[in-house]
Design a protein around this motif. Structure first.
Motif, short mmCIF file in Angstrom:
data_model
loop_
_atom_site.label_atom_id
_atom_site.label_comp_id
_atom_site.label_asym_id
_atom_site.label_seq_id
_atom_site.Cartn_x
_atom_site.Cartn_y
_atom_site.Cartn_z
N PHE A 116 35.94 -120.40 76.61
CA PHE A 116 35.40 -120.77 75.31
C PHE A 116 34.80 -122.17 75.27
CE2 PHE A 116 40.06 -121.59 74.57
CZ PHE A 116 40.01 -122.95 74.24
N GLN A 117 34.95 -122.96 76.33
CA GLN A 117 34.25 -124.24 76.42
C GLN A 117 33.04 -124.17 77.34
OE1 GLN A 117 36.47 -128.10 75.68
NE2 GLN A 117 37.67 -127.17 77.33
N GLY A 118 32.71 -122.97 77.80
CA GLY A 118 31.67 -122.85 78.80
C GLY A 118 32.26 -123.06 80.18
N SER A 119 31.40 -122.96 81.21
CA SER A 119 31.89 -123.14 82.57
C SER A 119 30.74 -123.37 83.53
CB SER A 119 32.70 -121.92 83.01
OG SER A 119 31.82 -120.85 83.34
N PHE A 120 31.08 -123.50 84.79
CA PHE A 120 30.07 -123.73 85.83
C PHE A 120 29.36 -122.45 86.25
CE2 PHE A 120 32.50 -127.61 86.09
CZ PHE A 120 31.53 -128.57 86.37
N ARG A 121 29.62 -121.36 85.57
CA ARG A 121 28.84 -120.15 85.87
C ARG A 121 27.77 -119.90 84.81
NH1 ARG A 121 32.58 -114.80 84.72
NH2 ARG A 121 33.46 -115.42 82.71
N ASP A 122 27.67 -120.76 83.82
CA ASP A 122 26.63 -120.65 82.79
C ASP A 122 25.84 -121.95 82.82
OD1 ASP A 122 25.06 -120.12 80.61
OD2 ASP A 122 26.63 -120.52 79.13
N SER A 165 30.75 -117.96 73.16
CA SER A 165 32.01 -117.81 73.89
C SER A 165 33.23 -117.89 72.98
CB SER A 165 32.11 -118.85 75.02
OG SER A 165 31.97 -120.16 74.50
N MET A 166 33.21 -118.79 71.98
CA MET A 166 34.35 -118.86 71.07
C MET A 166 34.43 -117.58 70.23
SD MET A 166 37.12 -120.19 70.01
CE MET A 166 37.27 -121.91 70.51
N SER A 167 33.30 -117.04 69.84
CA SER A 167 33.30 -115.78 69.09
C SER A 167 33.91 -114.67 69.92
CB SER A 167 31.88 -115.41 68.67
OG SER A 167 31.35 -116.36 67.78
N LYS A 168 33.59 -114.65 71.22
CA LYS A 168 34.17 -113.65 72.12
C LYS A 168 35.67 -113.86 72.26
CE LYS A 168 30.02 -112.86 74.92
NZ LYS A 168 29.40 -113.00 76.27
N ARG A 188 42.19 -126.55 70.64
CA ARG A 188 41.32 -125.70 69.80
C ARG A 188 41.98 -124.37 69.42
NH1 ARG A 188 35.22 -125.49 71.97
NH2 ARG A 188 34.96 -124.53 69.92
N SER A 189 43.30 -124.32 69.50
CA SER A 189 44.00 -123.06 69.21
C SER A 189 43.86 -122.64 67.75
CB SER A 189 45.48 -123.17 69.58
OG SER A 189 46.12 -124.19 68.83
N ASP A 190 43.63 -123.62 66.86
CA ASP A 190 43.48 -123.27 65.45
C ASP A 190 42.25 -122.39 65.22
OD1 ASP A 190 42.04 -125.57 66.26
OD2 ASP A 190 41.63 -126.10 64.18
N GLU A 191 41.27 -122.48 66.13
CA GLU A 191 40.05 -121.70 65.97
C GLU A 191 40.24 -120.24 66.33
OE1 GLU A 191 36.36 -123.57 67.39
OE2 GLU A 191 37.58 -125.36 67.80
N TYR A 192 41.07 -119.96 67.36
CA TYR A 192 41.23 -118.56 67.75
C TYR A 192 42.52 -117.93 67.24
CZ TYR A 192 43.73 -120.69 71.79
OH TYR A 192 44.56 -121.42 72.60
N LEU A 193 43.59 -118.69 67.11
CA LEU A 193 44.84 -118.09 66.66
C LEU A 193 44.82 -117.75 65.18
CD1 LEU A 193 47.69 -119.91 68.62
CD2 LEU A 193 46.61 -117.70 69.06
N SER A 194 43.90 -118.34 64.44
CA SER A 194 43.79 -118.01 63.02
C SER A 194 43.38 -116.55 62.82
CB SER A 194 42.77 -118.93 62.34
OG SER A 194 41.47 -118.75 62.91
N ARG A 195 42.83 -115.93 63.87
CA ARG A 195 42.40 -114.54 63.79
C ARG A 195 43.39 -113.58 64.44
NH1 ARG A 195 36.94 -113.80 63.10
NH2 ARG A 195 37.48 -111.59 63.14
N MET A 196 44.53 -114.11 64.85
CA MET A 196 45.54 -113.26 65.49
C MET A 196 46.17 -112.32 64.48
SD MET A 196 48.84 -114.53 67.74
CE MET A 196 49.90 -114.90 66.35
#
Length: 234
Positions: A116-122, A165-168, A188-196
């Protein structure tokens, strides 16, 4: 098998979609340097800017090599990365959501990875904007340059290019019925765990206390490699 490990195995056996959330802890323990160690007194935001990369491409590459690339291409994935890839191949986990940019999950063999932060493959050319979806361009022993225009290439996430990536990650998290958190304190867990889903079980494997302690159904204070070895041996 320890009671905590047995409980985790039962959760995994009962789960139809287990998602692992990984953080820098599983990389730092196995050779990854903290970025500030490599950047030193330099401002990281300035180093990661297209203007800096254009003026200092080889210096940028040297910083990335010290901070990330040697761990990825020389030392390689840790036992935890390899165990997670094996668990995925066995159908015991659905996928991985990671804050890490090092591509070590992919190098280890994991297929369903969201960085979700991107990587060296993009990657993207800083001048013509050509995209390069291949982490191996960083495994040539020198700074990668665009075959089309000759300009330096850098990770797209560093250049300010927005991605989904964060949406995914949120989508994967929202559909999980078991989440296993490994080696992260909650960046950044507040961004994804809010949808758990409120009915989803959360297990944390971490030697120290984190932001996940109070919300976890099970906290395992042990080395993740030991925990996953016990699961795989059963």
């Amino acid at each position: 098998m320890k009671d905590e490990y047995r409980q985790l195995k039962e959760y995994m056996d009962q789960s139809s979609r287990t998602v692992v959330v990984s953080g820098a802890g599983i990389s730092y323990l196995y050779g990854m340097r903290r970025l500030k160690q490599s950047v030193g007194m330099m401002n990281a935001r300035r180093v990661f800017s297209p203007s800096y990369v254009k003026k200092n491409p080889e210096k940028f590459y040297a910083i990335m090599k010290d901070a990330f690339l040697d761990a990825t291409f020389v030392k390689g994935p840790s036992i935890v990365h390899k165990q997670l890839a094996k668990l995925e191949s066995q159908g015991k986990i659905y996928g991985i959501v990671t804050q890490n940019m090092d591509c070590l999950h992919t190098v280890a063999g994991s297929k369903n990875v969201v960085e979700f932060q991107g990587s060296f493959r993009d990657n993207i050319c800083i001048d013509c904007g050509e995209r390069y979806d291949d982490y191996n361009i960083w495994n040539q022993g020198h700074m990668p340059y665009c075959p089309k225009c000759g300009s330096p290439i850098m990770p797209a996430s560093f250049s300010g290019v927005k991605n989904d990536s964060m949406s995914k990650a949120i989508d994967m998290i929202s559909k999980a019925d078991l989440i296993i958190v490994v080696g992260t304190t909650g960046f950044r867990s507040d961004e994804y765990l809010s949808r758990m889903n409120p009915n989803t079980k959360l297990v944390q494997i971490n030697l120290s206390e984190t932001a996940f302690d109070s919300m976890a159904d099970l906290n395992i204070r042990a080395d993740a490699g030991e925990v996953f070895a016990a699961i795989l041996d059963e």
